[in-house]
Design a protein around this motif. Structure first.
Motif, PDB file in Angstrom:
ATOM      1  N   SER A   1       0.968  -1.298   0.044  1.00 35.72           N
ATOM      2  CA  SER A   1      -0.266  -0.119  -0.189  1.00 35.72           C
ATOM      3  C   SER A   1       0.837   1.220   0.065  1.00 35.72           C
ATOM      4  O   SER A   1       0.463   2.439  -0.329  1.00 35.72           O
ATOM      5  CB  SER A   1      -0.998   0.027   1.050  1.00 35.72           C
TER       6      SER A   1
ATOM      7  N   SER B   1      -3.921   6.289  -4.316  1.00 37.15           N
ATOM      8  CA  SER B   1      -3.766   5.789  -3.055  1.00 37.15           C
ATOM      9  C   SER B   1      -4.436   4.485  -2.724  1.00 37.15           C
ATOM     10  O   SER B   1      -5.434   4.280  -3.441  1.00 37.15           O
ATOM     11  CB  SER B   1      -4.318   6.964  -1.857  1.00 37.15           C
TER      12      SER B   1
ATOM     13  N   SER C   1      -5.761   2.432   0.621  1.00 41.07           N
ATOM     14  CA  SER C   1      -5.840   2.412   2.164  1.00 41.07           C
ATOM     15  C   SER C   1      -5.311   0.815   2.630  1.00 41.07           C
ATOM     16  O   SER C   1      -5.400   0.137   1.859  1.00 41.07           O
ATOM     17  CB  SER C   1      -7.165   2.816   2.530  1.00 41.07           C
TER      18      SER C   1
END
Length: 157
Positions: free
Chosen positions: A113, A129, A131
């Motif tokens: 990540s 992004s 999470s």
């Protein structure tokens, strides 16, 4: 002599234009707890779905960090296409991104990540992004030689 010059120019121009057809970046599938954990049963199923999803792209090279969860995420695909998984250094993402740009065919990269978004940015200039509880995002990058394009898909489907 002109023919020789023409051939040299053609060969050099092909080398300059050599870029991958696709670079596919993903985070490892769901993991168990602990130091360097393996995948959970749900993660093993996701790895199989991911392999099925990637097969039509005819992957030529697979890369993983040196962790059980990333290698296990690519293992079903490696078995399907009868190839090995090469290890890359997540501590040198700039160098790895430059290396990826020189590959040909479809290259698949399993990361984390915190590393996968960095590679997307290095290859496309685009911020993405992931999470901590997201395992389904798959980033497919094309057209690296000109204007990089990115498709974001889900391995849930």
């Amino acid at each position: 002599m002109r023919l020789f010059f023409f051939i040299v120019v053609c060969v050099l121009s092909l080398a300059v234009q050599a870029t991958p057809d696709n670079i596919v970046l993903l985070r490892h599938a769901e993991k168990q707890k602990g130091v360097n954990p393996s995948l959970t049963p749900q993660g093993i199923e996701r790895a199989k779905r991911f392999a099925d999803m990637m097969l039509p792209l005819e992957p030529s090279k697979l890369y993983s960090t040196n962790y059980n969860r990333t290698k296990a995420t690519l293992a079903p695909l490696a078995d399907m296409i009868d190839t090995h998984i090469s290890i890359y250094d997540a501590g040198n993402l700039d160098g790895f991104a430059r290396e990826l740009k020189q590959k040909s065919g479809t290259v698949i990269v399993a990361g984390h990540s915190n590393t996968t978004p960095v590679l997307v940015k290095l290859l496309t200039g685009r911020d993405v992004s992931i999470s901590e509880d997201e395992f389904d995002k798959v980033f497919i990058i094309t057209n690296l030689a000109q204007e990089p394009r990115i498709q974001i898909k889900s391995s849930d489907k």
